[in-house]
Design an enzyme around this catalytic site. Structure first.
Site, mmCIF file in Angstrom:
data_model
loop_
_atom_site.group_PDB
_atom_site.id
_atom_site.type_symbol
_atom_site.label_atom_id
_atom_site.label_comp_id
_atom_site.label_asym_id
_atom_site.label_seq_id
_atom_site.Cartn_x
_atom_site.Cartn_y
_atom_site.Cartn_z
ATOM 1 N N PRO A 87 4.656 -1.171 6.560
ATOM 2 C CG PRO A 87 6.199 -1.948 8.128
ATOM 3 C CD PRO A 87 5.645 -0.688 7.537
ATOM 4 N N GLY A 88 2.821 -4.195 6.486
ATOM 5 C CA GLY A 88 1.756 -4.962 7.136
ATOM 6 C C GLY A 88 2.183 -6.416 7.195
ATOM 7 C CE1 TYR A 138 -4.763 -11.041 -4.195
ATOM 8 C CE2 TYR A 138 -4.274 -12.181 -2.153
ATOM 9 C CZ TYR A 138 -4.859 -11.132 -2.825
ATOM 10 O OH TYR A 138 -5.529 -10.169 -2.116
ATOM 11 C CB CYS A 189 -20.021 -26.055 -2.059
ATOM 12 S SG CYS A 189 -20.685 -26.999 -0.707
ATOM 13 C CD GLU A 190 -15.948 -21.505 -5.333
ATOM 14 O OE1 GLU A 190 -17.074 -21.399 -4.838
ATOM 15 O OE2 GLU A 190 -15.461 -20.682 -6.092
ATOM 16 C CE1 TYR A 210 -3.373 -7.127 3.489
ATOM 17 C CE2 TYR A 210 -1.192 -8.103 3.327
ATOM 18 C CZ TYR A 210 -2.003 -6.994 3.401
ATOM 19 O OH TYR A 210 -1.445 -5.730 3.397
HETATM 20 N N1 LLP Z 1 0.207 0.785 2.455
HETATM 21 C C1 LLP Z 1 -0.776 0.814 1.534
HETATM 22 C C2 LLP Z 1 -1.225 2.111 1.017
HETATM 23 C C3 LLP Z 1 -1.347 -0.386 1.093
HETATM 24 O O1 LLP Z 1 -2.301 -0.358 0.180
HETATM 25 C C4 LLP Z 1 -0.886 -1.599 1.619
HETATM 26 C C5 LLP Z 1 -1.450 -2.876 1.173
HETATM 27 C C6 LLP Z 1 0.125 -1.585 2.584
HETATM 28 C C7 LLP Z 1 0.661 -0.374 2.973
HETATM 29 C C8 LLP Z 1 0.663 -2.824 3.224
HETATM 30 O O2 LLP Z 1 1.250 -3.687 2.322
HETATM 31 P P1 LLP Z 1 2.069 -4.968 2.881
HETATM 32 O O3 LLP Z 1 3.280 -4.442 3.592
HETATM 33 O O4 LLP Z 1 1.171 -5.704 3.793
HETATM 34 O O5 LLP Z 1 2.402 -5.730 1.662
HETATM 35 N N2 LLP Z 1 -4.527 -8.975 0.084
HETATM 36 C C9 LLP Z 1 -3.246 -8.988 -0.603
HETATM 37 C C10 LLP Z 1 -2.415 -7.800 -0.270
HETATM 38 C C11 LLP Z 1 -3.129 -6.495 -0.535
HETATM 39 C C12 LLP Z 1 -2.312 -5.335 -0.082
HETATM 40 C C13 LLP Z 1 -3.129 -4.096 -0.069
HETATM 41 N N3 LLP Z 1 -2.428 -2.935 0.353
HETATM 42 C C14 LLP Z 1 -2.518 -10.293 -0.261
HETATM 43 O O6 LLP Z 1 -3.061 -11.087 0.467
HETATM 44 O O7 LLP Z 1 -1.432 -10.533 -0.755
#
Ligand code: LLP
Length: 463
Positions: free
Chosen positions: A321-322, A364, A391-392, A421
């Site tokens: 989890p991130g 997104y 500027c967008e 993110y």
């Molecule tokens: N593990 C892998 C292999 C991943 O590619 C990712 C996210 C995670 C874990 C963590 O995912 P999370 O739990 O944070 O959803 N920039 C985008 C999200 C891109 C996620 C990329 N990979 C946003 O802002 O929604």
């Protein structure tokens, strides 16, 4: 300019153009705990506080825009994931959501592991003292140099993403006289219910090796033959900002199916399965995320059931989890600048940041909430669009939100749930300086990533 001096614009619910919003909330001063960090509340003086420090004091000391991160909340969420999965599983925080040396230290202290996906993230992790064997190294195009550094440092696992990489990692490990622990990332063919750009388990995309057509099985065959590799498991990450566990269920079913085929063909039971990250958080009051203990229970049950069905020993589960850990813990504080009411449409509220500190709305179509935090207001709700200074015209931070109609330049507004993110995807577009990240805890505020300066920018220019 007095608080009510700007020209009358579309103020309330009788002028509502198309948009994501529903009716204005009953009370604009109330903060929904679902979208705000745990220690955020509004003081008796009407000023919002985090970790016991009010946002006016924070703005004065650290400037705006700035991200304020509730350290107690971060630690509590990290701990909740750790506890929910227990000793028989591993939680890897996904550093791409937000990484800094302070965060690495907190994770280490809370007993989490770390997923990195570039040399920069690896360097940050190692420099802050994360033991290498608790690091997983990801990426669909790791460079030879990155692989070399990861193997040399002794990372706990490298997640292999292609046939070429299987050979590359094996070769580098052998050169270094090591046997590298690896997992193979597979695409299970699940359509996760999320934005197309953040869904990663369907086959037509750059990540992983498809289960379909026996490709993943062939990857396993090759990896098992190479002396430089110790294949410890299979990895699947189906996407991001996902609310229901059905996608994980299908993924677990298919991954366990592969484990069974591996057992039948090679007589080997791989000891690990990683189900990736992707659990959603509340950006607005309409979102209902699941708690870590519910997710842990659901995932553990699915894997155990599938393994029993296949007569396999249940492998050690890991998750990554991130967003679910860091996302809800921070808000971005902005100062209101120009306010532009457009008759019959909405009021454009410009802030001192924008798509350079939060690209998610533009990229997104993400939805966010916003609140006036430097004071309360009894004014009627005004339909607003919070925009940046770039500027967008797509430079939108909050597409549709209600703010009090007496909003004025100099007011502070905050956008919650920007821990994930946002800083990690920040840019210098228009040579706007990237904001600092300030950790607040028990009445104390500490800069953990400082504000960029013009000197920082100019340092990169040569000649
Ligand atoms: N593990 C892998 C292999 C991943 O590619 C990712 C996210 C995670 C874990 C963590 O995912 P999370 O739990 O944070 O959803 N920039 C985008 C999200 C891109 C996620 C990329 N990979 C946003 O802002 O929604």
């Amino acid at each position: 300019m007095s608080r009510s001096a700007h020209p009358a614009g579309p103020r309330h619910a009788d002028v509502l153009p198309e948009g994501h919003y529903s009716a204005p909330p009953a009370d604009l001063n109330t903060l929904d705990p679902k979208v705000w960090a745990q220690t955020v509340d509004r003081g008796a003086d009407g000023v919002v506080r985090v970790g016991g420090v009010d946002v006016k004091a924070l703005a004065e000391e650290f400037g705006t825009p700035a991200y304020f991160l509730d350290e107690a909340d971060f630690r509590a969420r990290a701990r909740a994931w750790r506890t929910a999965f227990g000793q028989d599983a591993d939680v890897f925080y996904a550093g791409k959501a937000f990484l800094s040396r302070a965060v690495v230290r907190w994770l280490h202290e809370e007993g989490l592991n770390l997923d990195v996906c570039s040399g920069g993230e690896l360097a940050t992790a190692l420099s802050a003292g994360m033991p290498a064997d608790r690091i997983a190294f990801h990426g669909n195009n790791k460079s030879t140099e990155e692989i070399h550094r990861a193997v040399e440092a002794g990372v706990g696992r490298i997640v292999l993403d292609s046939f070429q990489e299987i050979v590359r990692v094996a070769h580098i490990a052998q050169e270094l006289g090591k046997r590298q622990r690896v997992q193979i990332r597979v695409t299970v063919g699940v359509e996760a219910h999320t934005h197309e750009f953040i869904a990663t388990a369907h086959e037509d995309q750059k990540f992983g090796i498809p289960l379909a057509g026996g490709q993943a099985a062939e990857a396993v065959r090759r990896a098992l033959k190479l002396d430089g590799l110790e294949l410890i498991g299979i990895h699947s990450h189906i996407g991001s900002q996902i609310f229901d566990t059905s996608g994980f269920e299908v993924a677990a079913h298919r991954v366990v199916g592969l484990l069974k085929d591996i057992r039948d063909e090679h007589g080997v039971e791989l000891p690990e399965i990683d189900l990736g990250g992707g659990l959603g958080i509340a950006y607005t009051s309409a979102d209902d995320p699941r708690e870590p203990h519910e997710i842990a229970k659901a995932l553990t049950e699915i894997v155990t059931r599938e393994c029993e069905g296949a007569r396999l020993r249940t492998p050690r589960i890991s998750v990554e989890p991130g967003r679910a850990i860091v996302g809800p813990t921070a808000f971005t504080l902005y100062e209101v600048g120009t306010i532009k009411p457009l008759d019959g449409l909405r009021t454009y509220v410009s802030v001192d940041g924008g798509m350079s500190d939060n690209i998610r709305t533009a990229l997104y179509d993400a939805e966010y909430s916003v609140a006036l935090v430097s004071r309360t207001s009894d004014a009627e709700p005004m339909l607003a669009r919070v925009v940046g200074k770039h500027c967008e015209s797509g430079d939108i931070v909050v597409k549709d939100a209600f703010l009090p109609a007496d909003l004025a330049p100099g007011d502070l507004i905050a956008v919650p749930a920007t821990g994930a993110y946002c800083r990690s995807m920040a840019s210098n577009y228009n040579h706007v300086l990237r904001p600092p990240v300030v950790a607040v805890k028990d009445g104390d505020a500490q800069v953990i990533v400082r504000r960029e300066t013009e000197e920082d920018l100019l340092r990169l220019d040569v000649g």
